[in-house]
Design a protein around this motif. Structure first.
Motif, PDB file in Angstrom:
ATOM      1  N   MET A  53      30.380  32.998 -19.364  1.00 38.61           N
ATOM      2  CA  MET A  53      30.689  32.328 -18.096  1.00 38.61           C
ATOM      3  C   MET A  53      33.080  32.144 -18.461  1.00 38.61           C
ATOM      4  N   THR A  54      33.611  32.109 -19.183  1.00 40.55           N
ATOM      5  CA  THR A  54      34.320  32.288 -19.880  1.00 40.55           C
ATOM      6  C   THR A  54      34.933  33.541 -19.682  1.00 40.55           C
ATOM      7  N   ALA A  55      34.789  34.980 -20.545  1.00 44.85           N
ATOM      8  CA  ALA A  55      35.088  36.198 -20.514  1.00 44.85           C
ATOM      9  C   ALA A  55      34.730  36.619 -18.790  1.00 44.85           C
ATOM     10  N   VAL A  56      33.933  36.451 -18.033  1.00 43.80           N
ATOM     11  CA  VAL A  56      33.009  37.793 -17.520  1.00 43.80           C
ATOM     12  C   VAL A  56      33.602  36.717 -15.386  1.00 43.80           C
ATOM     13  N   ILE A  57      32.583  35.802 -15.863  1.00 38.69           N
ATOM     14  CA  ILE A  57      33.101  35.344 -13.916  1.00 38.69           C
ATOM     15  C   ILE A  57      33.872  34.634 -13.986  1.00 38.69           C
ATOM     16  N   TYR A  58      34.323  33.222 -14.729  1.00 41.99           N
ATOM     17  CA  TYR A  58      35.770  33.088 -13.987  1.00 41.99           C
ATOM     18  C   TYR A  58      37.228  33.563 -14.359  1.00 41.99           C
ATOM     19  N   PRO A  59      36.828  34.894 -14.911  1.00 40.70           N
ATOM     20  CA  PRO A  59      38.030  35.793 -14.390  1.00 40.70           C
ATOM     21  C   PRO A  59      38.039  36.139 -13.502  1.00 40.70           C
ATOM     22  N   TRP A  64      39.793  36.317  -7.329  1.00 42.60           N
ATOM     23  CA  TRP A  64      39.999  36.333  -5.868  1.00 42.60           C
ATOM     24  C   TRP A  64      39.839  35.370  -5.091  1.00 42.60           C
ATOM     25  N   ILE A  65      40.310  34.167  -5.929  1.00 43.18           N
ATOM     26  CA  ILE A  65      40.643  33.746  -5.430  1.00 43.18           C
ATOM     27  C   ILE A  65      42.527  33.772  -4.906  1.00 43.18           C
ATOM     28  N   TRP A  66      42.934  33.372  -6.422  1.00 42.91           N
ATOM     29  CA  TRP A  66      44.173  33.043  -6.909  1.00 42.91           C
ATOM     30  C   TRP A  66      45.221  33.771  -6.706  1.00 42.91           C
ATOM     31  N   SER A  67      44.843  35.444  -7.086  1.00 40.88           N
ATOM     32  CA  SER A  67      45.100  36.263  -6.725  1.00 40.88           C
ATOM     33  C   SER A  67      46.099  36.690  -5.079  1.00 40.88           C
ATOM     34  N   GLY A  68      46.762  37.508  -5.644  1.00 32.01           N
ATOM     35  CA  GLY A  68      47.792  37.592  -4.033  1.00 32.01           C
ATOM     36  C   GLY A  68      46.796  38.871  -4.040  1.00 32.01           C
ATOM     37  N   SER A  73      41.799  35.642  -1.312  1.00 31.78           N
ATOM     38  CA  SER A  73      42.476  34.595  -1.617  1.00 31.78           C
ATOM     39  C   SER A  73      43.809  33.936  -0.551  1.00 31.78           C
ATOM     40  N   ALA A  74      44.005  32.714  -0.282  1.00 32.49           N
ATOM     41  CA  ALA A  74      45.036  32.544   0.776  1.00 32.49           C
ATOM     42  C   ALA A  74      46.455  32.931   0.851  1.00 32.49           C
ATOM     43  N   PHE A  75      47.115  33.635  -0.425  1.00 34.58           N
ATOM     44  CA  PHE A  75      47.842  34.352  -0.738  1.00 34.58           C
ATOM     45  C   PHE A  75      48.277  36.012  -0.220  1.00 34.58           C
ATOM     46  N   CYS A  76      46.763  36.388   0.100  1.00 34.47           N
ATOM     47  CA  CYS A  76      46.872  37.736   0.430  1.00 34.47           C
ATOM     48  C   CYS A  76      47.410  37.852   2.158  1.00 34.47           C
ATOM     49  N   ASP A  77      47.636  39.304   2.579  1.00 36.40           N
ATOM     50  CA  ASP A  77      48.019  39.682   3.945  1.00 36.40           C
ATOM     51  C   ASP A  77      46.175  39.688   4.823  1.00 36.40           C
ATOM     52  N   SER A  79      45.794  40.042   7.314  1.00 46.31           N
ATOM     53  CA  SER A  79      46.168  41.226   8.476  1.00 46.31           C
ATOM     54  C   SER A  79      44.609  43.132   8.060  1.00 46.31           C
ATOM     55  N   ALA A  80      44.410  42.946   6.904  1.00 51.93           N
ATOM     56  CA  ALA A  80      43.721  44.152   6.902  1.00 51.93           C
ATOM     57  C   ALA A  80      42.654  43.776   6.197  1.00 51.93           C
ATOM     58  N   PHE A  81      41.919  42.625   6.584  1.00 52.51           N
ATOM     59  CA  PHE A  81      40.609  41.893   5.869  1.00 52.51           C
ATOM     60  C   PHE A  81      39.708  41.443   7.208  1.00 52.51           C
ATOM     61  N   GLY A  82      38.669  41.804   7.400  1.00 51.67           N
ATOM     62  CA  GLY A  82      38.295  41.435   8.792  1.00 51.67           C
ATOM     63  C   GLY A  82      37.563  39.997   8.104  1.00 51.67           C
ATOM     64  N   ARG A  83      37.182  39.679   7.175  1.00 48.34           N
ATOM     65  CA  ARG A  83      36.107  39.016   7.033  1.00 48.34           C
ATOM     66  C   ARG A  83      36.792  37.159   6.987  1.00 48.34           C
ATOM     67  N   VAL A  84      37.924  37.794   6.133  1.00 51.26           N
ATOM     68  CA  VAL A  84      39.482  36.116   6.206  1.00 51.26           C
ATOM     69  C   VAL A  84      39.867  35.664   7.658  1.00 51.26           C
ATOM     70  N   GLY A  85      40.098  35.068   7.335  1.00 53.38           N
ATOM     71  CA  GLY A  85      40.954  34.435   8.374  1.00 53.38           C
ATOM     72  C   GLY A  85      42.023  33.940   8.185  1.00 53.38           C
ATOM     73  N   THR A  86      43.166  34.147   8.889  1.00 48.66           N
ATOM     74  CA  THR A  86      44.212  33.331   9.205  1.00 48.66           C
ATOM     75  C   THR A  86      45.291  32.346   8.513  1.00 48.66           C
ATOM     76  N   ASN A  87      43.398  31.240   7.695  1.00 52.98           N
ATOM     77  CA  ASN A  87      44.899  30.713   7.280  1.00 52.98           C
ATOM     78  C   ASN A  87      43.957  30.386   5.497  1.00 52.98           C
ATOM     79  N   GLY A  88      43.045  31.718   4.832  1.00 47.08           N
ATOM     80  CA  GLY A  88      42.868  32.245   3.983  1.00 47.08           C
ATOM     81  C   GLY A  88      41.320  32.008   4.107  1.00 47.08           C
ATOM     82  N   MET A  89      41.132  31.213   5.378  1.00 51.28           N
ATOM     83  CA  MET A  89      39.099  30.951   4.022  1.00 51.28           C
ATOM     84  C   MET A  89      38.451  32.024   4.811  1.00 51.28           C
ATOM     85  N   ILE A  90      36.650  33.235   4.033  1.00 50.82           N
ATOM     86  CA  ILE A  90      36.453  33.518   4.527  1.00 50.82           C
ATOM     87  C   ILE A  90      35.234  32.597   6.245  1.00 50.82           C
ATOM     88  N   ASP A  91      35.217  33.932   7.034  1.00 48.71           N
ATOM     89  CA  ASP A  91      35.485  33.842   8.224  1.00 48.71           C
ATOM     90  C   ASP A  91      33.281  34.974   8.046  1.00 48.71           C
TER      91      ASP A  91
END
Length: 92
Positions: A53-59, A64-68, A73-77, A79-91
Motif C-alpha cells: 500500500m505505501t510503496a506501490v498503491i498510494y504513490p 494520478w489525482i494530484w499531479s498535473g 487530475s483536476a489540475f491537468c489540461d 482538452s487532450a482527455f476524452g473521459r475527464v470533464g472540464t471540472n476534473g471529474m471522470i465522465d
C-alpha cells in the motif's frame, strides 16, 4: 527532473517538505488498514499489505489525482482527455 529528491545536484527545501507531507499520508493509510484488520489477520500478511500500500498503491493513485500530469487530475489540461470533464471529474 527530480530523482529521489535530487534536483540539479542540490536539495531544494520544498522537495523535503513535499516528501515528508506525502510520507505522513502514506503512513496514515497503513494505520487505517491496521485498525480495520486488527486481530483479523496474521502480522506477516499485514506487513506485506502495508508495504504494498505505501510503496506501490498510494504513490500511483496520488500521482494520478494530484499531479498535473495525472489522468484524473483536476489540475491537468482536459482538452487532450476524452473521459475527464472540464471540472476534473471522470465522465463515465
Amino acid at each position: 527532473g527530480e530523482f529521489f529528491l535530487v534536483s540539479s545536484g542540490h536539495f531544494p527545501n520544498t522537495a523535503f517538505a513535499g516528501w515528508f507531507f506525502q510520507w505522513a499520508f502514506a503512513a496514515t493509510t497503513a494505520t487505517i488498514i491496521s485498525g480495520a484488520v486488527a486481530e483479523r489477520c496474521a502480522v506477516g500478511a499485514y506487513i506485506i499489505v502495508s508495504i504494498c500500500m505505501t510503496a506501490v498503491i498510494y504513490p500511483v493513485v496520488v500521482h494520478w489525482i494530484w499531479s498535473g500530469a495525472g489522468w484524473v487530475s483536476a489540475f491537468c489540461d482536459t482538452s487532450a482527455f476524452g473521459r475527464v470533464g472540464t471540472n476534473g471529474m471522470i465522465d463515465f
